[in-house]
Write a protein that holds these residues in place. Structure first.
Motif, PDB file in Angstrom:
ATOM      1  N   ARG A  75       0.747  -1.351  -0.056  1.00 60.01           N
ATOM      2  CA  ARG A  75       0.164   0.037   0.032  1.00 60.01           C
ATOM      3  C   ARG A  75       0.997   1.132   0.003  1.00 60.01           C
ATOM      4  NH1 ARG A  75      -1.060   3.058   3.951  1.00 60.01           N
ATOM      5  NH2 ARG A  75      -0.673   1.347   5.650  1.00 60.01           N
ATOM      6  N   ILE A  76       1.837   1.313   0.955  1.00 61.93           N
ATOM      7  CA  ILE A  76       2.752   2.435   0.702  1.00 61.93           C
ATOM      8  C   ILE A  76       3.423   2.496  -0.237  1.00 61.93           C
ATOM      9  CG2 ILE A  76       4.769   3.373   2.071  1.00 61.93           C
ATOM     10  CD1 ILE A  76       3.772   1.888   4.602  1.00 61.93           C
ATOM     11  N   SER A  77       3.850   1.506  -0.712  1.00 62.84           N
ATOM     12  CA  SER A  77       4.716   1.508  -2.088  1.00 62.84           C
ATOM     13  C   SER A  77       3.912   2.157  -3.351  1.00 62.84           C
ATOM     14  CB  SER A  77       5.220   0.135  -2.520  1.00 62.84           C
ATOM     15  OG  SER A  77       5.817   0.160  -3.836  1.00 62.84           O
ATOM     16  N   MET A  78       2.767   1.781  -3.456  1.00 65.73           N
ATOM     17  CA  MET A  78       1.790   2.137  -4.383  1.00 65.73           C
ATOM     18  C   MET A  78       1.555   3.760  -4.394  1.00 65.73           C
ATOM     19  SD  MET A  78       1.700  -0.226  -6.630  1.00 65.73           S
ATOM     20  CE  MET A  78       3.324  -0.675  -6.035  1.00 65.73           C
ATOM     21  N   GLU A  79       1.661   4.054  -2.938  1.00 65.27           N
ATOM     22  CA  GLU A  79       1.217   5.663  -2.897  1.00 65.27           C
ATOM     23  C   GLU A  79       2.441   6.353  -3.425  1.00 65.27           C
ATOM     24  OE1 GLU A  79       0.873   6.061   1.246  1.00 65.27           O
ATOM     25  OE2 GLU A  79      -1.281   5.142   1.371  1.00 65.27           O
ATOM     26  N   VAL A  80       3.656   5.790  -3.195  1.00 72.26           N
ATOM     27  CA  VAL A  80       4.754   6.333  -3.888  1.00 72.26           C
ATOM     28  C   VAL A  80       4.583   6.353  -5.293  1.00 72.26           C
ATOM     29  CG1 VAL A  80       7.394   6.204  -3.908  1.00 72.26           C
ATOM     30  CG2 VAL A  80       6.262   5.855  -1.674  1.00 72.26           C
TER      31      VAL A  80
END
Length: 376
Positions: free
Chosen positions: A186-191
């Motif tokens: 989830r955090i990676s896709m926000e980036v």
């Protein structure tokens, strides 16, 4: 349940296997320490010796996968690519979703004769783990803190040192930097969204610095990049403990070969190439989830007997005196000796469990939960 299957579930059997692995590993580490005197005399001979010493340790884990659990590994590729295996220096890119993805990679390196010389870009914390990190140190594994500002010079120096390696090596890169979890994804896709990059469904956003640096430093040594996408049939999520209990899994590995000259030399263009590769890997995973199969011809390289023979050698050498000693302790009738022996067994059990814990996803590092946001 047959007798052999019953034995595979018994804790005492697991403890004996762990004893053989740990004690043989410590012996191998001591021998490796002694081989350091060879480095200034004949560096290449030192390297060849340590390749074989490392093989003697790592092949015990491969034995568990191939002979103990009977896990099957099928390659999906083309004949021309398979014919190059074990005959050239390469960089391997592997998805990092499973606890035993490294073990599936090792079984392929073993079957093509490059297990002892395999390399990896590893997190520095592993350097201090007995057996694993110590063996890697003598193999000239490149360790990093995963902070590029601090790692740059160390990584470049370590990679350039491998330029004249005498054995064919497969250099493994986990470009995602850490194991896949829903939180990290989830955090990676926000980036990815903030940077205008396509979102990935089955992978984390790849870290490009390690890849582009490896390609630049090993150009002229490495012939190609092998992209490996791994999955398990039946939507299984295997673990090293499952392997130890004799559970059989079916691993499928899609392997694609990219000649190094096809990868851009410019750092930014090479980074874009890697992002495109991960979009293709995502499509391969989507295809596998829908159809249960990867594209390409299927190959099942035969398992070799050396992993089993190596383990039987160490088991014979180490278990015979252990049984003799244990029998003597209980025959003595001394409560102090018996308690001390049982305490040693308990300590060994704890140590083996901690080593297994290194591979468990839920006990993995928190790297990725915040680092994506910090770095980007």
């Amino acid at each position: 349940m047959g007798f052999i299957a019953f034995l595979k579930t018994q804790f005492i059997v697991h403890l004996l296997i762990g004893f053989v692995f740990v004690v043989s590993g410590l012996i191998i580490n001591f021998i490796q320490l002694c081989t350091l005197v060879l480095w200034p005399i004949n560096k290449q001979f030192y390297r060849r010796v340590n390749c074989r010493l490392a093989y003697s340790l790592w092949s015990q884990l491969v034995m568990l996968l191939e002979w103990w659990s009977g896990t099957e590994c099928t390659l999906f590729s083309d004949e021309a690519t398979v014919n190059t295996f074990g005959k050239e220096h390469v960089i391997i890119i592997l998805n990092h979703n499973f606890e035993i993805d490294f073990l599936c990679g090792w079984t392929m390196t073993e079957r093509f004769g490059v297990l002892g010389s395999s390399k990896v870009l590893a997190k520095r914390e592993l350097l201090y783990v007995p057996l694993i990190g110590w063996t890697w140190y003598f193999l000239e594994i490149v360790f990093c803190k995963r902070k590029w500002e601090e790692d740059r010079d160390t990584v470049i120096e370590g990679l350039k040192r491998l330029a004249d390696y005498p054995e064919y090596m497969w250099f493994l890169l986990y470009c995602e930097g850490t194991r896949f979890t829903e939180t990290k994804h989830r955090i990676s896709m926000e980036v990815a969204e903030s940077k205008g990059l396509p979102k990935l469904k089955y992978h984390l956003l790849p870290r490009t610095k390690g890849f582009t640096t490896a390609v630049q430093c090993l150009r002229g040594t490495v012939s190609a990049v092998y992209d490996v996408t791994l999955n398990f049939r039946g939507n299984k999520n295997p673990s090293l403990l499952g392997i130890l209990y004799g559970k059989k899994y079916e691993a499928d590995m899609c392997v694609r070969r990219f000649p190094l000259e096809d990868i851009p030399q410019d750092e930014k263009e090479a980074a874009n190439w890697l992002h495109k590769l991960y979009q293709e890997k995502d499509a391969l995973q989507e295809m596998y989830n829908q159809e249960g199969i990867f594209p390409g011809q299927q190959f099942k390289p035969r398992r070799r007997p050396w992993t089993l023979l190596n383990f039987l050698f160490w088991a014979t050498v180490l278990l015979s005196p252990l049984f003799t000693f244990g029998f003597g302790v209980f025959a003595s009738g001394s409560p102090l000796l018996i308690l001390a022996f049982l305490g040693l067994v308990g300590a060994a059990s704890f140590g083996v469990r901690r080593l297994i814990g290194v591979t468990e996803i839920e006990k993995g590092s928190s790297y990725g939960n915040q680092e994506f946001k910090k770095k980007e």
